[in-house]
Design a protein around this motif. Sequence first.
Motif, short mmCIF file in Angstrom:
data_model
loop_
_atom_site.label_atom_id
_atom_site.label_comp_id
_atom_site.label_asym_id
_atom_site.label_seq_id
_atom_site.Cartn_x
_atom_site.Cartn_y
_atom_site.Cartn_z
N PHE A 1 81.46 21.95 55.13
CA PHE A 1 82.44 22.89 54.33
C PHE A 1 81.94 23.35 52.97
O PHE A 1 81.41 22.52 52.28
N LEU B 1 83.96 25.25 49.44
CA LEU B 1 84.95 26.04 48.93
C LEU B 1 84.43 27.39 48.10
O LEU B 1 83.45 27.12 47.10
N LEU C 1 88.19 28.36 52.29
CA LEU C 1 87.15 27.75 52.72
C LEU C 1 86.10 28.33 53.67
O LEU C 1 86.54 29.31 54.69
N VAL D 1 89.96 20.06 51.44
CA VAL D 1 90.23 21.07 50.54
C VAL D 1 90.70 20.74 49.11
O VAL D 1 90.40 20.99 47.98
#
Length: 277
Positions: free
Chosen positions: A40, A42, A62, A94
């Motif tokens: 992942f 951001l 995301l 997140v």
Amino acid sequence: AAKDRGRNRHEFFDEQMGAKSRDALLIEEALQQAIANNEFQLVYQPIVDARSRRLVKVEALLRWRTPTLGFVGPDRFIPIAEDNGQIISIGTWVVQEAARQARAWHSRPEGPIRIAVNVSAAQLVDPDFIDVVDRAIADAGAAPTELEIEMTERVLINEADTVVRVIDTLHEKGLSTSLDDFGTGYSSLSYLTRFHLRTLKIDRAFVNGIDQDERSLALVRAIIAMGHSLGMSIVAEGVETENQAGILAELGCEYLQGYLFSPPVPAEKLIPNVSAA
Ligand code: C2E
Ligand code: MG
Ligand code: MG
Ligand code: MG
């Protein structure tokens, strides 16, 4: 358990449905390793003051890239993660990552930046949500005022008492809140009297049309007036043309977000002060 349900669907449904659920199962399975494998990221999209065009805050969005499936967009994997509960651990990541980034931006010469974080309904009503936020902020050494929680109308239609309490708690702690994608949900306007969100984000579906047709323009004007009369500030999403930006500024919309100013970018690519002009 969610996985077993998926498998049953896969067995009993017809070919086409089977294909769909296979796709969902692949995503679900890949999501299980995503956090541990660091898949992942951001990215951050600037939100600018409509008049000065200066950066006011950013929205964290995301991104997920897997070795097997490649790049998978949030519109594909978030609904799956919401269905099977994975959204709780993903959402925690997140919030933690956004808090770390907020802390990193503390020391920018231009000053700190507030980061707006999207949360799903299941996250917001999760009993641990406030603790997750508290701990993320404390661990990162960020300030609560540097985070804003974005939720859609969908969050507001269930478990209203819980949602009211969570929103109030966030405000007491110094975080801000916003109502995302306004106008696209199912809910009635009455929830605006119960949920005292600070910012209203007009969905890009409405923003798109303001320089094309009178009715979109009339609608956006009315949304801005309504938001203001409830004490909310307004963000227009999906601003793509200078013409749209000009109209929105003239209508009194405080903040603008969209490709005209910047796409979402990795933290290190964020320009200190965005200006389209
Ligand atoms: P959203 O929160 O409404 O985010 C805005 C979306 O519009 C983003 O898509 C952004 O890249 C896109 N966008 C921004 N400016 C423009 C523009 O000028 N034109 C057009 N056509 N699009 C623009 P993205 O990143 O694909 O995210 C889609 C949705 O996925 C988000 O909509 C949000 O609902 C969800 N999402 C993204 N990140 C997260 C997350 O961390 N948690 C949760 N729960 N949901 C997320
Ligand atoms: Mg959003
Ligand atoms: Mg939105
Ligand atoms: Mg959206």
